[in-house]
Scaffold this motif. Structure first.
Motif, PDB file in Angstrom:
ATOM      1  N   TYR A  12     -87.992 -14.838  29.019  1.00 50.20           N
ATOM      2  CA  TYR A  12     -88.095 -14.457  30.434  1.00 50.20           C
ATOM      3  C   TYR A  12     -86.734 -14.527  31.116  1.00 50.20           C
ATOM      4  O   TYR A  12     -86.345 -13.621  31.860  1.00 50.20           O
ATOM      5  N   LEU A  13     -85.994 -15.603  30.841  1.00 55.24           N
ATOM      6  CA  LEU A  13     -84.680 -15.752  31.459  1.00 55.24           C
ATOM      7  C   LEU A  13     -83.712 -14.661  30.999  1.00 55.24           C
ATOM      8  O   LEU A  13     -82.955 -14.105  31.791  1.00 55.24           O
ATOM      9  N   LYS A  14     -83.749 -14.354  29.707  1.00 58.58           N
ATOM     10  CA  LYS A  14     -82.843 -13.322  29.183  1.00 58.58           C
ATOM     11  C   LYS A  14     -83.168 -11.962  29.777  1.00 58.58           C
ATOM     12  O   LYS A  14     -82.270 -11.157  30.045  1.00 58.58           O
ATOM     13  N   ALA A  15     -84.470 -11.689  29.999  1.00 61.44           N
ATOM     14  CA  ALA A  15     -84.880 -10.396  30.534  1.00 61.44           C
ATOM     15  C   ALA A  15     -84.604 -10.272  32.028  1.00 61.44           C
ATOM     16  O   ALA A  15     -84.244  -9.195  32.511  1.00 61.44           O
ATOM     17  N   ASN A  16     -84.764 -11.369  32.765  1.00 59.57           N
ATOM     18  CA  ASN A  16     -84.676 -11.307  34.229  1.00 59.57           C
ATOM     19  C   ASN A  16     -83.375 -11.871  34.792  1.00 59.57           C
ATOM     20  O   ASN A  16     -82.977 -11.504  35.903  1.00 59.57           O
ATOM     21  N   TYR A  17     -82.718 -12.764  34.057  1.00 54.35           N
ATOM     22  CA  TYR A  17     -81.444 -13.327  34.503  1.00 54.35           C
ATOM     23  C   TYR A  17     -80.447 -13.297  33.339  1.00 54.35           C
ATOM     24  O   TYR A  17     -79.995 -14.339  32.864  1.00 54.35           O
ATOM     25  N   PRO A  18     -80.132 -12.082  32.857  1.00 55.28           N
ATOM     26  CA  PRO A  18     -79.332 -11.980  31.624  1.00 55.28           C
ATOM     27  C   PRO A  18     -77.944 -12.591  31.739  1.00 55.28           C
ATOM     28  O   PRO A  18     -77.465 -13.216  30.785  1.00 55.28           O
ATOM     29  N   ILE A  19     -77.289 -12.444  32.882  1.00 47.96           N
ATOM     30  CA  ILE A  19     -75.929 -12.964  33.021  1.00 47.96           C
ATOM     31  C   ILE A  19     -75.941 -14.490  33.015  1.00 47.96           C
ATOM     32  O   ILE A  19     -75.160 -15.138  32.306  1.00 47.96           O
ATOM     33  N   GLU A  20     -76.848 -15.063  33.797  1.00 51.19           N
ATOM     34  CA  GLU A  20     -76.944 -16.527  33.855  1.00 51.19           C
ATOM     35  C   GLU A  20     -77.364 -17.096  32.501  1.00 51.19           C
ATOM     36  O   GLU A  20     -76.848 -18.128  32.058  1.00 51.19           O
ATOM     37  N   TYR A  21     -78.301 -16.393  31.842  1.00 48.46           N
ATOM     38  CA  TYR A  21     -78.784 -16.868  30.546  1.00 48.46           C
ATOM     39  C   TYR A  21     -77.674 -16.852  29.507  1.00 48.46           C
ATOM     40  O   TYR A  21     -77.470 -17.827  28.771  1.00 48.46           O
ATOM     41  N   MET A  22     -76.931 -15.738  29.423  1.00 49.09           N
ATOM     42  CA  MET A  22     -75.873 -15.639  28.424  1.00 49.09           C
ATOM     43  C   MET A  22     -74.735 -16.608  28.733  1.00 49.09           C
ATOM     44  O   MET A  22     -74.107 -17.160  27.816  1.00 49.09           O
ATOM     45  N   ALA A  23     -74.454 -16.853  30.013  1.00 45.76           N
ATOM     46  CA  ALA A  23     -73.414 -17.828  30.368  1.00 45.76           C
ATOM     47  C   ALA A  23     -73.821 -19.225  29.902  1.00 45.76           C
ATOM     48  O   ALA A  23     -72.988 -19.983  29.370  1.00 45.76           O
ATOM     49  N   ALA A  24     -75.090 -19.567  30.088  1.00 47.91           N
ATOM     50  CA  ALA A  24     -75.576 -20.872  29.641  1.00 47.91           C
ATOM     51  C   ALA A  24     -75.545 -20.970  28.117  1.00 47.91           C
ATOM     52  O   ALA A  24     -75.198 -22.012  27.548  1.00 47.91           O
ATOM     53  N   LEU A  25     -75.896 -19.877  27.442  1.00 48.97           N
ATOM     54  CA  LEU A  25     -75.886 -19.864  25.984  1.00 48.97           C
ATOM     55  C   LEU A  25     -74.468 -20.032  25.438  1.00 48.97           C
ATOM     56  O   LEU A  25     -74.231 -20.781  24.488  1.00 48.97           O
ATOM     57  N   LEU A  26     -73.512 -19.354  26.056  1.00 49.98           N
ATOM     58  CA  LEU A  26     -72.108 -19.480  25.642  1.00 49.98           C
ATOM     59  C   LEU A  26     -71.604 -20.902  25.875  1.00 49.98           C
ATOM     60  O   LEU A  26     -70.899 -21.469  25.034  1.00 49.98           O
ATOM     61  N   THR A  27     -71.978 -21.483  27.006  1.00 48.83           N
ATOM     62  CA  THR A  27     -71.542 -22.847  27.311  1.00 48.83           C
ATOM     63  C   THR A  27     -72.130 -23.848  26.322  1.00 48.83           C
ATOM     64  O   THR A  27     -71.434 -24.736  25.824  1.00 48.83           O
ATOM     65  N   ALA A  28     -73.413 -23.680  26.005  1.00 50.49           N
ATOM     66  CA  ALA A  28     -74.087 -24.617  25.099  1.00 50.49           C
ATOM     67  C   ALA A  28     -73.501 -24.565  23.695  1.00 50.49           C
ATOM     68  O   ALA A  28     -73.590 -25.546  22.947  1.00 50.49           O
ATOM     69  N   ASN A  29     -72.896 -23.434  23.324  1.00 54.54           N
ATOM     70  CA  ASN A  29     -72.342 -23.278  21.972  1.00 54.54           C
ATOM     71  C   ASN A  29     -70.831 -23.127  21.990  1.00 54.54           C
ATOM     72  O   ASN A  29     -70.249 -22.590  21.052  1.00 54.54           O
ATOM     73  N   SER A  30     -70.191 -23.604  23.055  1.00 53.66           N
ATOM     74  CA  SER A  30     -68.753 -23.389  23.225  1.00 53.66           C
ATOM     75  C   SER A  30     -67.914 -24.062  22.144  1.00 53.66           C
ATOM     76  O   SER A  30     -66.750 -23.715  21.949  1.00 53.66           O
TER      77      SER A  30
ATOM     78  N   LYS B  36     -70.394 -18.633  16.806  1.00 57.94           N
ATOM     79  CA  LYS B  36     -71.509 -18.295  17.688  1.00 57.94           C
ATOM     80  C   LYS B  36     -71.014 -17.705  18.998  1.00 57.94           C
ATOM     81  O   LYS B  36     -71.615 -16.751  19.515  1.00 57.94           O
ATOM     82  N   VAL B  37     -69.938 -18.251  19.539  1.00 56.80           N
ATOM     83  CA  VAL B  37     -69.398 -17.709  20.791  1.00 56.80           C
ATOM     84  C   VAL B  37     -68.997 -16.254  20.607  1.00 56.80           C
ATOM     85  O   VAL B  37     -69.291 -15.393  21.445  1.00 56.80           O
ATOM     86  N   GLN B  38     -68.321 -15.957  19.495  1.00 53.41           N
ATOM     87  CA  GLN B  38     -67.915 -14.584  19.222  1.00 53.41           C
ATOM     88  C   GLN B  38     -69.132 -13.668  19.108  1.00 53.41           C
ATOM     89  O   GLN B  38     -69.136 -12.548  19.634  1.00 53.41           O
TER      90      GLN B  38
END
Length: 462
Positions: A70-88, A93-95
């Motif tokens: 749901y988050l990826k579909a409705n808040y893609p920018i926020e979701y991907m930013a959180a995903l990048l941060t969690a795997n920084s 994975k970041v690449q």
């Protein structure tokens, strides 16, 4: 029921149990994984057997999956930013996630000394790289920069930055890294000039800091241009500068970015090639794990490193490291192939490679069978009208001609793309690998003679 308790932590106890009976509860809407049927094994105590995922456990997985989707579909920018941060802390994975962002139409911008926070941050429809991802810049240095920026606003130039931060915390190495990765482009886009100025400005800022600590001030602090000017900003125009120098080349800037961030971010040497190559259907390196054993693939890559090897027989071969926008992989070039393609194997070159998937020692490798510089890769474009495209006899004639010019299997590298034009629209259809040809010029002439307008088109236009 016999139980044997074995403490594992202060709050958890692993228990070995013996199942005394099982009971079917009929058809229910559950999300169990593991046992396919009659999964509700009951113990004498009424508990669920520990070797099963019970309904509450798997239901939690299902609910989390729903939430993230749901988050990826409705808040893609926020979701991907959180995903990048969690795997920084995982560059691979970041690449991969940055490549996912590009496919989703989300731009990931380089770090910025005046806008970036600690982590990846959604900003104006884009994702801004966090300062925490820059090598040689410690957490204390980042907090020092952010505290100064919060207190006195954005930094105006290099002198303003060095004058406002504690240079014992934000040391020269950290400042050099921030310049080289592009984080200070907002202060001066000439990164080479900033690096040349840095030594002079640091010495000047140290002197200013000592004067302030001792209660002294320079003459420029006493007589600023404006009475309203903040004391710490007076005299900044007197900061020393190095002689003017030309900026780094785009290639050098990208190399420095990769050294400090682990991958290219402001641009990528393969970006234009990858966009042009969609008709060729190359495989992304991040997808190699999903390819079957010995699958024949092609990929557009950049050669990161090469390690020549001499076999016991005295033959030369190589282990190469390759990468694209989505990930990295290892390639093996055996002696016969190496003898033929070694002139193309140069670090940082953009290449199209052909090969097969090989798995050994739990690793996925690409056995390289052929290599060609990306600027030499061509496609055979065949123009078709709707009548030809829909006529079975015409299709058979076309396939027959292509098969005549296939030649030896290992030499058939030129892909064929049909262009069907109708109603001011053009549709591209890529033929399968079995119709690739070995001689593009000869095949194009034969197709022209048979009434199929054809031409060889380079992948990268000059």
């Amino acid at each position: 029921m016999d139980t044997i308790g074995k403490p594992s932590t202060n709050w958890e106890r692993e228990t070995l149990v013996k199942i005394v009976r099982r009971q079917s509860l009929g058809v229910q809407n559950v999300y169990d994984i593991g046992v396919e049927k009659d999964h509700n094994f009951l113990l004498a105590s009424g508990e669920i057997a520990s070797n099963c995922f019970n309904k509450s456990h798997s239901m939690a997985y299902g609910y989390v999956t729903y939430q993230t989707a749901y988050l990826k579909a409705n808040y893609p920018i926020e979701y991907m930013a959180a995903l990048l941060t969690a795997n920084s802390d995982n560059q691979d994975k970041v690449q991969r996630y940055i490549a996912t962002c590009l496919n989703m139409g989300i731009a990931v911008e380089p770090p910025d000394i005046n806008r970036s926070g600690v982590d990846f941050t959604p900003l104006s429809g884009k994702i801004l790289f966090g300062l925490n991802a820059v090598r040689n810049v410690g957490h204390a240095a980042i907090l020092c920069i952010l505290e100064s920026r919060e207190k006195d606003g954005p930094f105006q130039n290099l002198a303003d930055l060095c004058d406002r931060v504690d240079l014992r915390t934000v040391n020269r190495r950290a400042l050099e890294s921030l310049i080289q990765c592009g984080a200070m482009d907002c202060l001066n886009s000439n990164r080479h000039q900033l690096l040349e100025d840095l030594g002079y400005v640091i010495d000047w800022a140290h002197t200013r800091a000592k004067d302030r600590a001792s209660g002294q001030g320079s003459i420029f602090d006493l007589f600023g241009d404006s009475q309203e000017e903040q004391p710490q900003k007076k005299g900044l125009e007197q900061a020393p500068k190095a002689p003017e120098v030309a900026d780094f080349t785009p290639q050098e800037k990208l190399r420095l970015e990769k050294d400090l961030l682990g991958f290219y971010i402001s641009d990528h040497p393969l970006k234009s090639a990858m966009q042009s190559s969609r008709l060729l259907g190359p495989t992304n390196l991040s997808d190699l794990e999903q390819q079957p054993e010995e699958a024949a693939i092609s990929a557009i890559v950049m050669l990161s490193s090469i390690k020549p090897i001499t076999t016991k027989k005295g033959d030369r071969m190589a282990i190469i490291q390759i990468e694209d926008l989505t990930g990295k992989a290892e390639g093996v070039v055996f002696p016969k192939t190496y003898e033929r393609v070694q002139s193309f194997l140069n670090t940082d070159d953009s290449l199209m490679v052909w090969g097969k998937i090989d798995r050994r020692d739990d690793r996925t490798q690409l056995i390289i069978e052929d290599v060609e510089p990306i600027e030499k890769v061509k496609m055979l474009m065949v123009e078709l009208n709707p009548l030809q495209a829909g006529d079975m006899q015409e299709q058979h004639r076309l396939r027959t001609i292509l098969q005549e010019y296939r030649g030896e299997k290992e030499q058939a590298k030129i892909p064929v793309v049909a262009v069907v034009s109708a109603n001011n629209q053009r549709q591209f259809v890529r033929f399968g690998s079995q119709y690739q040809v070995s001689s593009g010029e000869s095949a194009a002439r034969a197709l022209e003679s048979a009434g199929f307008p054809a031409r060889l088109q380079p992948l990268i236009s000059n």
